[in-house]
Design a protein around this motif. Structure first.
Motif, PDB file in Angstrom:
ATOM      1  N   ASP A  91       0.943  -1.261   0.121  1.00  0.00           N
ATOM      2  CA  ASP A  91      -0.060   0.116   0.048  1.00  0.00           C
ATOM      3  C   ASP A  91       0.632   1.330   0.049  1.00  0.00           C
ATOM      4  O   ASP A  91       0.795   2.353  -0.812  1.00  0.00           O
ATOM      5  N   LYS A  95       1.010   4.027  -3.030  1.00  0.00           N
ATOM      6  CA  LYS A  95       0.621   5.805  -2.757  1.00  0.00           C
ATOM      7  C   LYS A  95       1.937   6.323  -2.873  1.00  0.00           C
ATOM      8  O   LYS A  95       1.892   7.532  -3.686  1.00  0.00           O
ATOM      9  N   ILE A 100       2.662  11.311  -2.111  1.00  0.00           N
ATOM     10  CA  ILE A 100       2.180  11.426  -0.706  1.00  0.00           C
ATOM     11  C   ILE A 100       2.952  12.648  -0.230  1.00  0.00           C
ATOM     12  O   ILE A 100       4.232  13.013  -0.463  1.00  0.00           O
ATOM     13  N   SER A 107      -1.613  11.637   2.631  1.00  0.00           N
ATOM     14  CA  SER A 107      -1.980  10.889   1.552  1.00  0.00           C
ATOM     15  C   SER A 107      -3.175  11.736   0.792  1.00  0.00           C
ATOM     16  O   SER A 107      -3.802  12.552   1.369  1.00  0.00           O
ATOM     17  N   PRO A 109      -6.479  12.120  -1.742  1.00  0.00           N
ATOM     18  CA  PRO A 109      -7.461  11.397  -1.586  1.00  0.00           C
ATOM     19  C   PRO A 109      -7.569  10.045  -2.501  1.00  0.00           C
ATOM     20  O   PRO A 109      -6.777   9.888  -3.551  1.00  0.00           O
ATOM     21  N   THR A 110      -8.164   9.056  -2.193  1.00  0.00           N
ATOM     22  CA  THR A 110      -8.356   7.924  -2.638  1.00  0.00           C
ATOM     23  C   THR A 110      -8.581   7.761  -4.243  1.00  0.00           C
ATOM     24  O   THR A 110      -8.094   7.142  -5.003  1.00  0.00           O
ATOM     25  N   GLN A 111      -9.438   8.775  -4.678  1.00  0.00           N
ATOM     26  CA  GLN A 111     -10.057   8.843  -5.965  1.00  0.00           C
ATOM     27  C   GLN A 111      -8.753   9.343  -6.892  1.00  0.00           C
ATOM     28  O   GLN A 111      -8.714   8.940  -8.145  1.00  0.00           O
ATOM     29  N   TYR A 113      -5.633   8.478  -6.510  1.00  0.00           N
ATOM     30  CA  TYR A 113      -4.647   6.891  -6.589  1.00  0.00           C
ATOM     31  C   TYR A 113      -5.540   6.271  -7.800  1.00  0.00           C
ATOM     32  O   TYR A 113      -5.005   5.593  -8.736  1.00  0.00           O
ATOM     33  N   SER A 114      -7.135   6.133  -7.283  1.00  0.00           N
ATOM     34  CA  SER A 114      -7.561   5.265  -8.401  1.00  0.00           C
ATOM     35  C   SER A 114      -7.623   5.891  -9.961  1.00  0.00           C
ATOM     36  O   SER A 114      -7.584   4.990 -10.893  1.00  0.00           O
ATOM     37  N   THR A 117      -4.227   5.576 -11.760  1.00  0.00           N
ATOM     38  CA  THR A 117      -3.846   4.139 -12.172  1.00  0.00           C
ATOM     39  C   THR A 117      -4.842   3.598 -13.352  1.00  0.00           C
ATOM     40  O   THR A 117      -4.289   3.042 -14.096  1.00  0.00           O
ATOM     41  N   SER A 215      -8.681  15.095 -10.813  1.00  0.00           N
ATOM     42  CA  SER A 215      -7.645  14.398 -10.187  1.00  0.00           C
ATOM     43  C   SER A 215      -6.876  15.390  -9.322  1.00  0.00           C
ATOM     44  O   SER A 215      -6.446  15.590  -8.121  1.00  0.00           O
ATOM     45  N   THR A 222      -5.869  18.707  -0.818  1.00  0.00           N
ATOM     46  CA  THR A 222      -5.394  18.327   0.241  1.00  0.00           C
ATOM     47  C   THR A 222      -4.654  19.373   1.133  1.00  0.00           C
ATOM     48  O   THR A 222      -3.965  19.298   2.218  1.00  0.00           O
TER      49      THR A 222
END
Length: 224
Positions: A91, A95, A100, A107, A109-111, A113-114, A117, A215, A222
């Motif tokens: 993980d 990231k 980061i 970190s 936001p999760t979106q 990284y998604s 990728t 994104s 952040t």
């Protein structure tokens, strides 16, 4: 740890330059240019470094320890080291490769990284370019060099790992793998038989750009 990339550059030059004279010129020019850039970076741009301390280099300073010698005496341990390191830190590797913020304490936001990728692998697998095609030998060469960088990075950091940590490499960050991603991505690029010519699908390009902008907006949020 990035030595395989140098071999990759030499191999590509030797593979596609048919003239021996041009090959000698290109290899010599590449080595001279690389040496000059390295010298300039070390002596002109790194003004805050201590040249006296830098000359005091020992084998242990380079990360070559008894642990590394043990690994090469038993190659199975190398595979186990890589497996364990990715198992425990996968993980963080994922990231920290994309990003980061701060001192590895913020970190995204999760979106983010998604989205990144998905876009990377979508373009790698389906983007169409008729100007070049890779052979199996080319893809194998890219894989060996890319994986070699990953392998040497983990082995090198294992030399600095605490004994009580066991057979894992501590201190490895995903950004260390970024130079290895180029040959690995080239190995994957266009490997599927189904291709998409993005030049013919303008709407798809708009969606991709909007996803990147969104994104980047999430990433910048952040910092607030």
């Amino acid at each position: 740890t990035y030595l395989p990339l140098a071999f990759l550059l030499i191999a590509l030059i030797a593979r596609y330059v048919r003239s021996n004279r041009k090959l000698v010129y290109l290899l010599t020019g590449t080595l001279i240019l690389s040496s000059l850039l390295t010298y300039g970076w070390r002596h002109w741009f790194s003004s805050g470094s201590n040249p006296v301390a830098a000359t005091n280099v020992s084998v242990s300073n380079l990360g070559v320890t008894n642990k590394d010698v043990t690994l090469f005496q038993n190659p199975k341990l190398i595979l186990e080291l890589v497996h364990n390191s990715f198992l425990y830190f996968k993980d963080f590797y994922f990231k920290s490769t994309i990003g980061i913020l701060g001192y590895l304490d913020t970190s995204l936001p999760t979106q983010v990284y998604s989205i990144f990728t998905f876009l990377i692998f979508f373009l790698l697998l389906f983007d169409f370019n008729k100007n070049y095609s890779l052979k199996i030998g080319d893809r194998l060469l890219f894989f060996i060099c890319g994986f070699g960088v990953v392998l040497l990075t983990i082995i090198g950091m294992y030399g600095f790992t605490r004994e009580e940590a066991g057979l894992v490499a501590e201190g490895v960050q995903g950004r260390y793998f970024i130079p290895a991603l180029m040959p690995i991505f080239l190995m994957i690029n266009g490997i599927l038989p189904f291709k998409i010519d993005l030049m013919k699908y303008k709407s798809l390009n708009v969606v991709i750009y909007l996803a990147i902008i969104y994104s980047l907006y999430l990433a910048s949020s952040t910092l607030k």
